[in-house]
Design a protein around this motif. Sequence first.
Motif, PDB file in Angstrom:
ATOM      1  N   CYS A  96       4.795  13.771  -0.785  1.00  0.00           N
ATOM      2  CA  CYS A  96       5.426  12.417  -0.293  1.00  0.00           C
ATOM      3  C   CYS A  96       5.383  11.810   0.222  1.00  0.00           C
ATOM      4  O   CYS A  96       5.257  12.425   1.487  1.00  0.00           O
ATOM      5  N   PRO A  97       4.695   9.935   0.161  1.00  0.00           N
ATOM      6  CA  PRO A  97       5.342   9.328   1.151  1.00  0.00           C
ATOM      7  C   PRO A  97       5.455   9.283   2.524  1.00  0.00           C
ATOM      8  O   PRO A  97       5.735   8.289   2.736  1.00  0.00           O
ATOM      9  N   ILE A  98       7.532   9.273   1.826  1.00  0.00           N
ATOM     10  CA  ILE A  98       7.556   8.931   2.807  1.00  0.00           C
ATOM     11  C   ILE A  98       8.076   9.815   4.358  1.00  0.00           C
ATOM     12  O   ILE A  98       7.768   9.022   5.447  1.00  0.00           O
ATOM     13  N   PHE A  99       6.726  10.986   3.950  1.00  0.00           N
ATOM     14  CA  PHE A  99       6.189  11.526   5.732  1.00  0.00           C
ATOM     15  C   PHE A  99       6.084  10.172   5.988  1.00  0.00           C
ATOM     16  O   PHE A  99       5.792  10.553   7.607  1.00  0.00           O
ATOM     17  N   ASP A 100       4.991   9.494   5.340  1.00  0.00           N
ATOM     18  CA  ASP A 100       3.458   8.510   6.655  1.00  0.00           C
ATOM     19  C   ASP A 100       4.267   7.442   7.373  1.00  0.00           C
ATOM     20  O   ASP A 100       3.840   7.585   7.928  1.00  0.00           O
ATOM     21  N   ALA A 121       0.585  -0.724   0.167  1.00  0.00           N
ATOM     22  CA  ALA A 121      -0.447   0.322   0.019  1.00  0.00           C
ATOM     23  C   ALA A 121       0.502   1.130  -0.030  1.00  0.00           C
ATOM     24  O   ALA A 121       0.373   1.833  -0.920  1.00  0.00           O
ATOM     25  N   HIS A 122       2.122   0.673   0.795  1.00  0.00           N
ATOM     26  CA  HIS A 122       3.076   2.548   0.914  1.00  0.00           C
ATOM     27  C   HIS A 122       3.878   2.348  -0.853  1.00  0.00           C
ATOM     28  O   HIS A 122       3.605   3.753  -1.086  1.00  0.00           O
ATOM     29  N   MET A 123       3.998   1.222  -1.092  1.00  0.00           N
ATOM     30  CA  MET A 123       4.403   1.938  -2.774  1.00  0.00           C
ATOM     31  C   MET A 123       3.299   1.687  -3.449  1.00  0.00           C
ATOM     32  O   MET A 123       4.002   2.895  -4.484  1.00  0.00           O
ATOM     33  N   GLN A 124       2.329   1.735  -3.187  1.00  0.00           N
ATOM     34  CA  GLN A 124       1.196   2.136  -4.431  1.00  0.00           C
ATOM     35  C   GLN A 124       1.626   3.815  -4.115  1.00  0.00           C
ATOM     36  O   GLN A 124       1.210   4.824  -5.226  1.00  0.00           O
ATOM     37  N   LYS A 125       1.486   4.290  -2.543  1.00  0.00           N
ATOM     38  CA  LYS A 125       1.411   5.744  -2.385  1.00  0.00           C
ATOM     39  C   LYS A 125       2.395   6.719  -3.357  1.00  0.00           C
ATOM     40  O   LYS A 125       2.225   7.470  -3.715  1.00  0.00           O
ATOM     41  N   TRP A 126       3.386   5.843  -3.280  1.00  0.00           N
ATOM     42  CA  TRP A 126       5.159   5.997  -4.007  1.00  0.00           C
ATOM     43  C   TRP A 126       4.470   6.459  -5.444  1.00  0.00           C
ATOM     44  O   TRP A 126       5.222   6.907  -6.023  1.00  0.00           O
TER      45      TRP A 126
END
Length: 107
Positions: free
Chosen positions: A90-94, A19-24
């Motif tokens: 950026c999703p890295i902050f998640d 799911a996180h990779m999908q956000k990226w």
Amino acid sequence: MYLFRGGVNPTSSPEAMQAHMQKWMQWMQTLSQNGTLVAGDPLQRTGKHVSGAKKVISDGPYTEAKEIVGGYLVVNANDIDHAVEISKGCPIFDVDGSLEVRPIQQM
């Protein structure tokens, strides 16, 4: 240029990681579609470190996970403040990672 640090949770489930990779992928696709994304790649976790006048070579990088540069993106922005605004999606902050915004020196 964005340099991504940390943002890795080794205890995440495969589903959470996906799911996180999908956000990226969605974020980068948006940057690409609006002409902001120039280039970028994730970096492998292995490498070599060369240092000093004697060019000592060691395996690495061996730093805390939150400090490892995991990848980079080059983006089109009007100035550094604009680049910072773009980076906020950026999703890295998640996952409590960080993003360093650096102008590229013209040579």
